[in-house]
Design a protein around this motif. Structure first.
Motif, PDB file in Angstrom:
ATOM      1  N   TRP A  22       0.828  -1.195   0.000  1.00 28.51           N
ATOM      2  CA  TRP A  22       0.000   0.000   0.000  1.00 28.51           C
ATOM      3  C   TRP A  22       0.870   1.256   0.000  1.00 28.51           C
ATOM      4  O   TRP A  22       1.922   1.303   0.639  1.00 28.51           O
ATOM      5  CB  TRP A  22      -0.863   0.061   1.246  1.00 28.51           C
ATOM      6  N   ALA A  23       0.391   2.272  -0.680  1.00 25.08           N
ATOM      7  CA  ALA A  23       0.865   3.641  -0.498  1.00 25.08           C
ATOM      8  C   ALA A  23      -0.150   4.350   0.386  1.00 25.08           C
ATOM      9  O   ALA A  23      -1.340   4.425   0.045  1.00 25.08           O
ATOM     10  CB  ALA A  23       0.983   4.350  -1.847  1.00 25.08           C
ATOM     11  N   VAL A  24       0.302   4.821   1.558  1.00 25.17           N
ATOM     12  CA  VAL A  24      -0.599   5.424   2.543  1.00 25.17           C
ATOM     13  C   VAL A  24      -0.237   6.906   2.670  1.00 25.17           C
ATOM     14  O   VAL A  24       0.941   7.245   2.850  1.00 25.17           O
ATOM     15  CB  VAL A  24      -0.486   4.710   3.908  1.00 25.17           C
ATOM     16  N   SER A  25      -1.235   7.758   2.585  1.00 30.72           N
ATOM     17  CA  SER A  25      -0.978   9.201   2.572  1.00 30.72           C
ATOM     18  C   SER A  25      -0.624   9.764   3.940  1.00 30.72           C
ATOM     19  O   SER A  25      -0.289  10.949   4.059  1.00 30.72           O
ATOM     20  CB  SER A  25      -2.198   9.938   2.015  1.00 30.72           C
ATOM     21  N   SER A  26      -0.705   8.939   4.973  1.00 31.43           N
ATOM     22  CA  SER A  26      -0.328   9.336   6.336  1.00 31.43           C
ATOM     23  C   SER A  26       0.426   8.173   6.951  1.00 31.43           C
ATOM     24  O   SER A  26       0.580   7.118   6.335  1.00 31.43           O
ATOM     25  CB  SER A  26      -1.579   9.636   7.170  1.00 31.43           C
ATOM     26  N   ARG A  27       0.898   8.337   8.165  1.00 32.25           N
ATOM     27  CA  ARG A  27       1.351   7.186   8.915  1.00 32.25           C
ATOM     28  C   ARG A  27       0.129   6.342   9.299  1.00 32.25           C
ATOM     29  O   ARG A  27      -0.989   6.867   9.399  1.00 32.25           O
ATOM     30  CB  ARG A  27       2.139   7.616  10.153  1.00 32.25           C
ATOM     31  N   ILE A  28       0.325   5.081   9.515  1.00 33.17           N
ATOM     32  CA  ILE A  28      -0.800   4.204   9.841  1.00 33.17           C
ATOM     33  C   ILE A  28      -1.374   4.611  11.204  1.00 33.17           C
ATOM     34  O   ILE A  28      -0.636   4.721  12.193  1.00 33.17           O
ATOM     35  CB  ILE A  28      -0.355   2.736   9.834  1.00 33.17           C
ATOM     36  N   PRO A  29      -2.695   4.854  11.277  1.00 34.18           N
ATOM     37  CA  PRO A  29      -3.311   5.389  12.524  1.00 34.18           C
ATOM     38  C   PRO A  29      -3.619   4.303  13.552  1.00 34.18           C
ATOM     39  O   PRO A  29      -4.778   3.992  13.844  1.00 34.18           O
ATOM     40  CB  PRO A  29      -4.591   6.047  11.994  1.00 34.18           C
ATOM     41  N   TRP A  30      -2.589   3.738  14.149  1.00 34.24           N
ATOM     42  CA  TRP A  30      -2.783   2.658  15.114  1.00 34.24           C
ATOM     43  C   TRP A  30      -3.525   3.136  16.354  1.00 34.24           C
ATOM     44  O   TRP A  30      -3.260   4.209  16.891  1.00 34.24           O
ATOM     45  CB  TRP A  30      -1.428   2.090  15.534  1.00 34.24           C
ATOM     46  N   ARG A  31      -4.456   2.299  16.846  1.00 31.03           N
ATOM     47  CA  ARG A  31      -5.107   2.594  18.120  1.00 31.03           C
ATOM     48  C   ARG A  31      -4.077   2.662  19.249  1.00 31.03           C
ATOM     49  O   ARG A  31      -4.136   3.525  20.125  1.00 31.03           O
ATOM     50  CB  ARG A  31      -6.118   1.502  18.460  1.00 31.03           C
ATOM     51  N   ASN A  32      -3.167   1.699  19.241  1.00 29.32           N
ATOM     52  CA  ASN A  32      -2.124   1.659  20.256  1.00 29.32           C
ATOM     53  C   ASN A  32      -0.874   2.347  19.691  1.00 29.32           C
ATOM     54  O   ASN A  32      -0.232   1.828  18.775  1.00 29.32           O
ATOM     55  CB  ASN A  32      -1.792   0.211  20.626  1.00 29.32           C
ATOM     56  N   PRO A  33      -0.526   3.500  20.194  1.00 29.68           N
ATOM     57  CA  PRO A  33       0.622   4.229  19.629  1.00 29.68           C
ATOM     58  C   PRO A  33       1.947   3.503  19.791  1.00 29.68           C
ATOM     59  O   PRO A  33       2.924   3.858  19.125  1.00 29.68           O
ATOM     60  CB  PRO A  33       0.620   5.549  20.411  1.00 29.68           C
ATOM     61  N   ALA A  34       1.992   2.449  20.639  1.00 29.78           N
ATOM     62  CA  ALA A  34       3.241   1.696  20.800  1.00 29.78           C
ATOM     63  C   ALA A  34       3.643   0.975  19.525  1.00 29.78           C
ATOM     64  O   ALA A  34       4.798   0.565  19.385  1.00 29.78           O
ATOM     65  CB  ALA A  34       3.090   0.688  21.937  1.00 29.78           C
ATOM     66  N   VAL A  35       2.706   0.825  18.591  1.00 28.02           N
ATOM     67  CA  VAL A  35       2.991   0.107  17.355  1.00 28.02           C
ATOM     68  C   VAL A  35       3.658   1.008  16.318  1.00 28.02           C
ATOM     69  O   VAL A  35       4.268   0.530  15.371  1.00 28.02           O
ATOM     70  CB  VAL A  35       1.687  -0.501  16.769  1.00 28.02           C
ATOM     71  N   ALA A  36       3.554   2.313  16.492  1.00 33.35           N
ATOM     72  CA  ALA A  36       3.944   3.247  15.438  1.00 33.35           C
ATOM     73  C   ALA A  36       5.414   3.156  15.064  1.00 33.35           C
ATOM     74  O   ALA A  36       5.787   3.419  13.913  1.00 33.35           O
ATOM     75  CB  ALA A  36       3.613   4.672  15.868  1.00 33.35           C
ATOM     76  N   GLY A  37       6.284   2.779  16.004  1.00 29.38           N
ATOM     77  CA  GLY A  37       7.708   2.763  15.720  1.00 29.38           C
ATOM     78  C   GLY A  37       8.254   1.429  15.261  1.00 29.38           C
ATOM     79  O   GLY A  37       9.462   1.299  15.036  1.00 29.38           O
ATOM     80  N   ALA A  38       7.403   0.425  15.095  1.00 36.96           N
ATOM     81  CA  ALA A  38       7.880  -0.917  14.745  1.00 36.96           C
ATOM     82  C   ALA A  38       8.077  -1.048  13.239  1.00 36.96           C
ATOM     83  O   ALA A  38       7.191  -0.699  12.462  1.00 36.96           O
ATOM     84  CB  ALA A  38       6.884  -1.966  15.230  1.00 36.96           C
ATOM     85  N   GLY A  39       9.203  -1.594  12.856  1.00 41.09           N
ATOM     86  CA  GLY A  39       9.395  -1.896  11.444  1.00 41.09           C
ATOM     87  C   GLY A  39       8.475  -3.005  10.991  1.00 41.09           C
ATOM     88  O   GLY A  39       7.869  -2.944   9.918  1.00 41.09           O
ATOM     89  N   THR A  40       8.344  -4.047  11.815  1.00 39.06           N
ATOM     90  CA  THR A  40       7.468  -5.182  11.514  1.00 39.06           C
ATOM     91  C   THR A  40       6.431  -5.318  12.603  1.00 39.06           C
ATOM     92  O   THR A  40       6.738  -5.177  13.794  1.00 39.06           O
ATOM     93  CB  THR A  40       8.286  -6.488  11.414  1.00 39.06           C
ATOM     94  N   VAL A  41       5.189  -5.597  12.191  1.00 39.44           N
ATOM     95  CA  VAL A  41       4.090  -5.793  13.127  1.00 39.44           C
ATOM     96  C   VAL A  41       3.501  -7.174  12.882  1.00 39.44           C
ATOM     97  O   VAL A  41       3.173  -7.539  11.743  1.00 39.44           O
ATOM     98  CB  VAL A  41       2.996  -4.719  12.949  1.00 39.44           C
ATOM     99  N   HIS A  42       3.384  -7.975  13.953  1.00 41.37           N
ATOM    100  CA  HIS A  42       2.663  -9.248  13.925  1.00 41.37           C
ATOM    101  C   HIS A  42       1.248  -8.945  14.385  1.00 41.37           C
ATOM    102  O   HIS A  42       1.056  -8.444  15.495  1.00 41.37           O
ATOM    103  CB  HIS A  42       3.325 -10.265  14.844  1.00 41.37           C
ATOM    104  N   LEU A  43       0.273  -9.300  13.581  1.00 41.79           N
ATOM    105  CA  LEU A  43      -1.039  -8.692  13.740  1.00 41.79           C
ATOM    106  C   LEU A  43      -2.157  -9.710  13.561  1.00 41.79           C
ATOM    107  O   LEU A  43      -2.156 -10.485  12.606  1.00 41.79           O
ATOM    108  CB  LEU A  43      -1.179  -7.594  12.670  1.00 41.79           C
TER     109      LEU A  43
END
Length: 527
Positions: free
Chosen positions: A319-340
């Motif tokens: 995906w090309a996202v026009s913003s940073r991904i709006p995570w509910r939990n802000p602790a996820v924002a800095g992760a290169g990889t997310v297990h989800l």
């Protein structure tokens, strides 16, 4: 020429570089129009957004003794890291995060159970006691005699026995033994799901332990400018040493005479003679059944190949996202990889559905935030993201089936990041068939060259035998992820094949070496 290498994936390029270093005249024949196999980048979603087309984060590549020995930094390869290595996001919104700073990781694990921070530290110290020699043992030729002896001296008998037990533990059991809460256990189990193994399968724990602890020690870095930079560095290095790459040259036959590889034939009918060796960076079934031919193989080898098992099929979305991904939990924002998308029981359900050839209704996702890891992937304040999940390995998937599964993938992300979908300005989907079309080695969308299950590892990979690059055909070597030690961008199969070719060619060792290999193959494949 001295050697022909079939396939310009990263393993083929590693093999060609090592042969060129030894002074051999080497040509690489690549069926497609460009090198790299599953290590490539491109602009496929929207202008200004760079995507790593297949593989992305490279803890094994960064730590690999093979790639380090090639000094690819001299060809301009540089690495960078996301603020956090990876995060496992639970369905209830809690996040277990691994950071290269040990105290930060410990604090995250401590949220799940008192004392789990300290338990993570102890697990990491156990890793550090083994890691100096463990990677040499894992990535080197089998059996790992020298590295194994160094590891034995380091750990002593009791430590080796504990390590041997850990190697065969399921990820669920390993997590239960090491941690009191879900955080640490999920960090291991989620990493284990980078393979095709269930958290309940023997051997799944060691993959999770390896990737999680590599993340703690080295991070999961990415090349600055995309994964293509690894390929570019390997190509530039090879050319600087006189090696050649020919594109659009699909090999259709390995030419043999008196049980020895003599060269190859390409689709246009031309032949390449190889005086010393042919190395194949292609899946094992393709090499043995298509390029050599069952009639030229010991009958038992052809029978064993009928039991070769692929890892799971893959669907990947960029995906090309026009913003940073709006995570509910802000602790996820800095992760290169997310297990989800799953807790521990959810991971088991997901894997069980795949094993039963069912399409998971709620897929477990591996998601990459590439701009978070490397800002050159998209404009400031945006995100170049991807996610992939597995499907059962089968002949074909309809467009409607893939479209429905992409909706499931995006629904999982939307649950944890409301508003994600409306910020997407470009999307690209790789179905299993699309992955194979882009890289013929990704058969049916399988990423790892064959299952990671214990029955197809070490001396059982790709079939029962030596677990080495050598084949029953003299001077023909398997250099792909179908050979030990398997999938991942670390270059070990290519390096092992090159070393085997060089060892076979040395006059001082050639006689006894070839006799040993022949005797071993006869013992395995004779009636």
């Amino acid at each position: 020429m001295d050697a022909v290498v079939i396939g310009a994936g990263h393993n083929g390029l590693v093999a060609a570089n090592l042969l060129a270093d030894a002074g051999w005249d080497v040509e690489v024949l690549e069926a497609t129009a460009q090198p790299g196999g599953a290590v490539r980048s491109g602009h496929i979603t929207a202008p200004g957004y760079l995507s790593d087309l297949f593989s992305s984060f490279y803890p094994l590549g960064y730590a690999s003794p093979v790639l380090r020995s090639l000094r690819l930094d001299e060809q301009g390869l540089t690495w960078t890291h996301a603020p956090d290595v990876f995060t496992h996001l639970l369905p209830d919104g809690r996040a277990a995060t691994v950071n290269r700073d040990l105290t930060t990781t410990m604090a995250s694990m401590e949220q799940f159970a008192a004392g789990d921070g300290e338990r993570w530290r102890r697990a990491y110290e156990e890793w550090c006691a083994a890691s100096p020699h463990l990677l040499d043992a894992v990535l080197g030729p089998f059996p790992p005699v020298r590295a194994g002896l160094r590891l034995a001296r380091r750990l002593r008998a009791a430590g080796l026995l504990r390590l041997a037990r850990r190697v065969v533990l399921p990820a669920r059991e390993m997590g239960r033994e090491l941690f009191a809460g879900q955080g640490g256990a999920l960090a291991l189990a989620g990493c284990g799901l980078h393979t095709d193994l269930s958290p309940d399968q023997p051997g799944s724990g060691v993959y999770g332990w390896l990737l999680a602890m590599l993340g703690q020690e080295h991070g999961w870095p990415v090349p600055v400018g995309g994964s293509q930079r690894i390929t570019d560095a390997l190509v530039d290095r090879l050319r600087a040493r006189g090696g050649r790459i020919t594109y659009g040259a699909r090999v259709t036959r390995v030419l043999t005479a008196r049980g020895r590889a003599m060269g190859v034939r390409t689709a246009d009918g031309s032949d390449r003679r190889a005086r010393r060796a042919v190395l194949a960076d292609v899946p094992a079934p393709a090499l043995y059944l298509d390029l050599v031919g069952a009639s030229r193989l010991p009958p038992r080898l052809a029978e064993d190949l009928a039991h070769f098992r692929w890892d799971g099929a893959t669907v990947k979305v960029d995906w090309a996202v026009s913003s940073r991904i709006p995570w509910r939990n802000p602790a996820v924002a800095g992760a290169g990889t997310v297990h989800l998308g799953a807790d521990l029981d959810g991971l088991s359900r997901y894997a069980t559905q795949l094993a039963a050839s069912e399409v998971p209704r709620r897929p477990f996702l591996l998601l990459g935030q590439m701009t978070t890891a490397d800002p050159s992937h998209s404009p400031e304040g945006t995100e170049s993201a991807w996610a992939y999940t597995h499907l059962p390995h089968r002949e074909s998937w309809s467009a409607d089936e893939i479209s429905a599964h992409v909706e499931r993938i995006e629904a999982v992300i939307e649950d944890h990041a409301p508003g994600f979908a409306r910020n997407v300005v470009g999307r690209h989907v790789f179905s299993p068939a699309d992955l194979e079309e882009a890289d013929p080695s990704l058969v049916g969308g399988a990423l790892a060259g064959g299952t990671a299950a214990v029955y197809q590892q070490l001396f059982l990979r790709p079939v029962p035998g030596l677990g080495r690059a050598d084949t029953p055909v003299d001077r023909l070597y398997l250099a792909s992820a179908s050979a030990h030690p398997g999938g991942g961008v670390h270059g070990a199969p290519g390096a092992n094949a090159a070393r085997a070719a060089l060892a076979r060619d040395r006059r001082v060792t050639g006689g006894w070496y070839h006799a040993m290999i022949d005797a071993a193959h006869r013992s395995v494949y004779s009636p």
